[in-house]
Structures are given as structure tokens and as C-alpha cells.
Motif scaffolding. Structure first.
Motif, mmCIF file in Angstrom:
data_model
loop_
_atom_site.group_PDB
_atom_site.id
_atom_site.type_symbol
_atom_site.label_atom_id
_atom_site.label_comp_id
_atom_site.label_asym_id
_atom_site.label_seq_id
_atom_site.Cartn_x
_atom_site.Cartn_y
_atom_site.Cartn_z
ATOM 1 N N THR A 105 0.650 -1.271 -0.023
ATOM 2 C CA THR A 105 0.066 0.061 0.131
ATOM 3 C C THR A 105 1.073 1.141 0.232
ATOM 4 O OG1 THR A 105 -1.680 1.039 0.717
ATOM 5 C CG2 THR A 105 -0.080 0.071 2.490
ATOM 6 N N PHE A 116 -4.196 -2.488 5.912
ATOM 7 C CA PHE A 116 -3.421 -2.394 7.324
ATOM 8 C C PHE A 116 -4.272 -3.413 8.125
ATOM 9 C CE2 PHE A 116 -1.126 1.924 7.189
ATOM 10 C CZ PHE A 116 -0.133 1.242 6.764
ATOM 11 N N GLU A 117 -5.531 -3.204 8.445
ATOM 12 C CA GLU A 117 -6.548 -3.824 9.137
ATOM 13 C C GLU A 117 -6.292 -5.500 8.914
ATOM 14 O OE1 GLU A 117 -10.262 -2.030 8.683
ATOM 15 O OE2 GLU A 117 -9.597 -0.573 10.367
ATOM 16 N N SER A 119 -4.058 -6.995 7.238
ATOM 17 C CA SER A 119 -3.002 -7.469 7.325
ATOM 18 C C SER A 119 -2.458 -7.869 8.899
ATOM 19 C CB SER A 119 -1.814 -6.680 6.848
ATOM 20 O OG SER A 119 -1.773 -6.486 5.573
#
Length: 120
Positions: A105, A116-117, A119
Motif C-alpha cells: 500500500t 492494514f487491518e 494484514s
């Protein structure tokens, strides 16, 4: 000891400065009677020929500096800063980590927070 110092501190420096640092550090250790072999090569301690061949297959260039950078990255516990104007390191990391489902990203990307969440 030299390999640890190499991995921790020399990643941001040029080839010439890396060599000077290793020479100075090994000279300091010899002067203080720390037993060392005849030739000091941090790369041979941090990575095997097989690992470096694998990295080359994954897209990392085969020059010494790239091998040293690969060894530093694979032996680091923290995230490495990558200054990569030719995008060679990024290509290598993507190929190396594709089996681990690497997520990529960029700042400002619409789905950055979702990536992010997921991952984490």
C-alpha cells in the motif's frame, strides 16, 4: 561480532565506506587481542551462497552490495529503510514474499487502512 555490527550499522553507506568500517573494526578487535580469522567477511557469515543464489533468482542483482543489502534485510529484526531509486530491491521483496501474501500500500491510497487491518 563484526557481522552483527555490519548488519546493524552499515546498510546506509557506500561500498567504499562499508569496507573502511569493516577494516577499522577488525583492526580495532585485533589490536585488542580479540581472535579473528585471516579474512573478515560479514557477508559470508550473514548469508550462504545458496541463499544469495535464491535471492538472485527472485530478482535481486548479483553484485556484492545487493548481496550485502539482502543479507542485512534477512537478518534484521526491524524494518529496514530502503532507498531504491532503480526499484530493484522492491521487485526482489515482492517476489521473495509473494508466498507470504505480502500486502502493498502507499500513503493516501483509498484502501490503505483496510489493507492494514486485514494484514494485522
Amino acid at each position: 561480532l563484526i557481522a552483527c555490527g555490519f548488519a546493524a550499522y552499515v546498510g546506509v553507506f557506500t561500498k567504499e565506506y562499508r569496507e573502511a568500517i569493516v577494516d577499522a573494526f577488525s583492526g580495532f578487535l585485533r589490536k585488542n587481542n580479540v581472535p579473528l580469522g585471516d579474512s573478515v567477511d560479514p557477508l559470508s557469515i550473514l548469508a550462504t551462497d545458496a541463499q544469495m543464489a535464491s535471492w538472485n533468482t527472485q530478482g535481486l542483482p548479483s553484485d556484492r552490495i545487493s548481496g550485502e543489502n539482502g543479507a542485512i534485510m534477512t537478518n534484521s529484526e526491524r524494518w529496514c529503510l530502503i532507498i531504491d531509486p532503480q526499484m530493484q530491491g522492491i521487485v526482489w521483496i515482492r517476489k521473495k514474499e509473494e508466498d507470504n501474501k505480502l500486502q502493498i500500500t502507499r500513503m493516501g491510497q483509498k484502501k490503505m487502512l483496510q489493507i492494514f487491518e486485514q494484514s494485522i
